[in-house]
Write an enzyme that holds these catalytic residues in place. Structure first.
Site, PDB file in Angstrom:
ATOM      1  N   LYS A  55      95.756  39.011   4.418  1.00 33.13           N
ATOM      2  CA  LYS A  55      96.024  40.643   5.069  1.00 33.13           C
ATOM      3  C   LYS A  55      95.770  41.714   3.873  1.00 33.13           C
ATOM      4  O   LYS A  55      95.638  41.992   2.998  1.00 33.13           O
ATOM      5  CB  LYS A  55      98.095  40.429   4.538  1.00 33.13           C
ATOM      6  CG  LYS A  55      98.612  41.402   5.071  1.00 33.13           C
ATOM      7  CD  LYS A  55     100.497  40.979   4.923  1.00 33.13           C
ATOM      8  CE  LYS A  55     101.615  42.164   5.763  1.00 33.13           C
ATOM      9  NZ  LYS A  55     103.167  41.875   5.087  1.00 33.13           N
ATOM     10  N   GLU A  99     119.356  35.794   7.393  1.00 37.37           N
ATOM     11  CA  GLU A  99     120.583  36.739   6.795  1.00 37.37           C
ATOM     12  C   GLU A  99     122.243  35.933   7.350  1.00 37.37           C
ATOM     13  O   GLU A  99     123.017  36.535   6.613  1.00 37.37           O
ATOM     14  CB  GLU A  99     120.486  37.971   8.999  1.00 37.37           C
ATOM     15  CG  GLU A  99     119.610  39.353   8.653  1.00 37.37           C
ATOM     16  CD  GLU A  99     117.870  38.186   9.447  1.00 37.37           C
ATOM     17  OE1 GLU A  99     117.383  39.409   9.108  1.00 37.37           O
ATOM     18  OE2 GLU A  99     117.975  37.190   9.594  1.00 37.37           O
ATOM     19  N   ARG A 152     122.642  39.957  13.688  1.00 37.47           N
ATOM     20  CA  ARG A 152     121.874  38.766  13.373  1.00 37.47           C
ATOM     21  C   ARG A 152     123.075  37.584  12.963  1.00 37.47           C
ATOM     22  O   ARG A 152     122.924  36.203  12.827  1.00 37.47           O
ATOM     23  CB  ARG A 152     120.893  38.423  12.573  1.00 37.47           C
ATOM     24  CG  ARG A 152     119.602  38.937  13.710  1.00 37.47           C
ATOM     25  CD  ARG A 152     118.703  38.864  12.528  1.00 37.47           C
ATOM     26  NE  ARG A 152     117.599  37.603  13.934  1.00 37.47           N
ATOM     27  CZ  ARG A 152     116.693  37.566  13.604  1.00 37.47           C
ATOM     28  NH1 ARG A 152     115.974  37.886  12.746  1.00 37.47           N
ATOM     29  NH2 ARG A 152     116.178  36.351  14.580  1.00 37.47           N
TER      30      ARG A 152
END
Length: 484
Positions: A288, A380, A408
């Site tokens: 990354k 979630e 969600r």
């Protein structure tokens, strides 16, 4: 945005068809130019940087090998899709990124035919790509379409969500031509990324190996127990060098892990996988922030950024301040201070977040109270029912969550918390309009979907002082509450 001639090869790319025309030895040059352009471009506009820097080689390889947009690329979340936007005819519009009327910060279907699925929330790519693969198979069966592939590109963070594994479980039982690419930038399996692993990936994905394997299956299946012995031997050999047992058990042909910055290995492996039928799984390892030292050293800080100096990474804009030398506190900061103060008073307080520690202001709490802090990953639904279970046993959970992500977990909010009238407090960040992140991240529905839920107390502060008072009120309330 940039001086003409600064990126000679990149400036010749009008869309992905031009990438497919490049010679193999030009791809590394394109990667260098694309990475440099991305650093310069996002430095002027702000946006998501580190994730895209890690997918430069992968993006080029995908558009070089696959016939996009006929072959469908589905980018999970979309943080990693800026290189994709640049290579698909939107390079000159990158200066409008995340502005009104400009380019969206995520893939968007009405923006480009190359954006095959609109995203913003995590872990949807495998389900969507599987749907596209099924549609392609149906069209072929009906004689209505050309052969096409569906590719889902998902990050290791997004693989923490149950939805990703629901899709993997379903896909493994079908014969749809789906390729799932796991972009692993945690470097947890880096010892396996090298010459041997890259070599095995090319061999195991080659047409010769697959043909020999299928032929052996036909022959050995006629001899009692021999095919099962041969299959277990293959799995044992692969298991010594690759961590793919889980995906093999789900029905995928697992390849990897390979170096996601080695263009030669990427292209050859993708070319091999393109010719294979059925569900395929490619595991790549990337860094990354690759190619930009500040982002490599602190990828979290450079996940989403404002404008910065492309040479140093130093931010060019500063938050507005109230009194000289004093930064005006955001609601997120007010919440972060409050939860630390309240935790000091009440040992029953538990803090929960679905992978939003920094965004929801819980860094300090996580450091001060590590045994009472729970980051559940991008899950979630689990975060809400976890809180409900805690509340059943007299703990006092606080769920820090973005408004758009709470959507969600709506079933869990109703069924597991509200109907049981459990004392769970939701600290809802990003309520209302969010500007640059666009409609997928706007907190525009929570007032409507919370007001119709029984037993729920909903509060929206007018200022910072009222925010602290409402947080305390919600925490002390013996039932479900939400502070926006």
């Amino acid at each position: 945005m940039t001086e003409s001639g600064q990126f000679p090869l990149l400036e010749q790319i009008n869309d992905a068809a031009d990438v497919r025309q490049l010679d193999h030895d030009q791809l590394d040059q394109l990667a260098d130019e694309l990475r440099a352009f991305l650093i310069q471009s996002v430095g002027q506009t702000g946006g998501h940087l580190a994730s895209g820097l890690g997918t430069v080689e992968l993006t080029i390889a995908l558009h070089h090998v696959f016939n996009t947009p006929t072959d469908c690329l589905v980018w999970d979340v979309g943080h990693q899709s800026y290189p994709h936007k640049i290579l698909t005819g939107r390079r000159e519009r990158m200066g409008s990124l995340r502005l009104l009327g400009g380019l969206a910060g995520f893939p968007k279907r009405d923006e480009s035919p190359y954006d095959t699925f609109g995203v913003g929330h995590s872990s949807t790519s495998i389900s969507a790509a599987l749907g596209m693969a099924i549609a392609a198979r149906h069209a072929e069966d009906e004689g209505e379409g050309e052969s096409k592939k569906a590719v889902a590109i998902i990050g290791d963070g997004a693989m923490t969500a149950g939805m990703a594994f629901e899709a993997l479980n379903h896909a493994g039982s079908l014969d749809a031509n789906l390729l799932v690419i796991l972009n692993d930038n945690d470097m947890s399996i880096s010892p396996n990324v090298g010459g041997l692993s890259n070599y095995l990936a090319r061999v195991l994905s080659s047409k010769l190996y697959v043909t020999a394997k299928e032929g052996s299956k036909k022959v050995l299946s006629q001899i009692p127990n021999m095919w099962e012995i041969a299959k277990r031997a293959e799995e044992h050999v692969k298991g010594m060098v690759v961590p793919g047992t889980l995906f093999e058990e789900l029905g995928f042909n697992y390849i990897g892990p390979i170096d996601g910055h080695n263009m030669d290995t990427l292209v050859k492996t993708l070319q091999n996988l393109k010719s294979l039928k059925g569900p395929q799984f490619l595991h790549i390892v990337t860094k990354k922030g690759k190619g930009f030292k500040p982002a490599e050293e602190n990828p979290c800080a450079f996940h989403g950024v404002g404008a910065y100096d492309p040479d140093t990474g130093e931010a060019l804009s500063r938050p507005t301040t109230g009194k000289p030398g004093q930064q005006t506190p955001t609601y997120t900061r007010v919440f972060g201070d409050w939860i630390c103060d309240m935790a000091a008073k009440d040992p029953q307080l538990m803090g929960i977040t679905p992978a939003m520690r920094e965004g929801s202001g819980m860094v300090e709490f996580s450091e001060q109270y590590p045994d009472r802090y729970f980051d559940v990953g991008i899950a979630e639904q689990h975060s809400v029912t976890l809180a409900a279970g805690m509340a059943c046993e007299n703990l006092k959970p606080v769920v820090a969550i973005y408004s758009t992500f709470l959507q969600r977990a709506y079933d869990q909010l109703i069924h597991d918390v509200a109907l049981q009238n459990l004392p769970v407090m939701f600290a809802i960040d990003r309520a209302g309009l969010v500007g640059p992140d666009g409609p997928t991240h706007a907190g525009t529905f929570d007032l409507s979907y919370l007001r119709c839920v029984p037993n729920m107390v909903v509060m929206a502060p007018a200022d910072e002082a009222e925010c602290r008072k409402m947080l305390t009120t919600g925490f002390e309330h013996n039932g479900p509450s939400a502070v926006r």
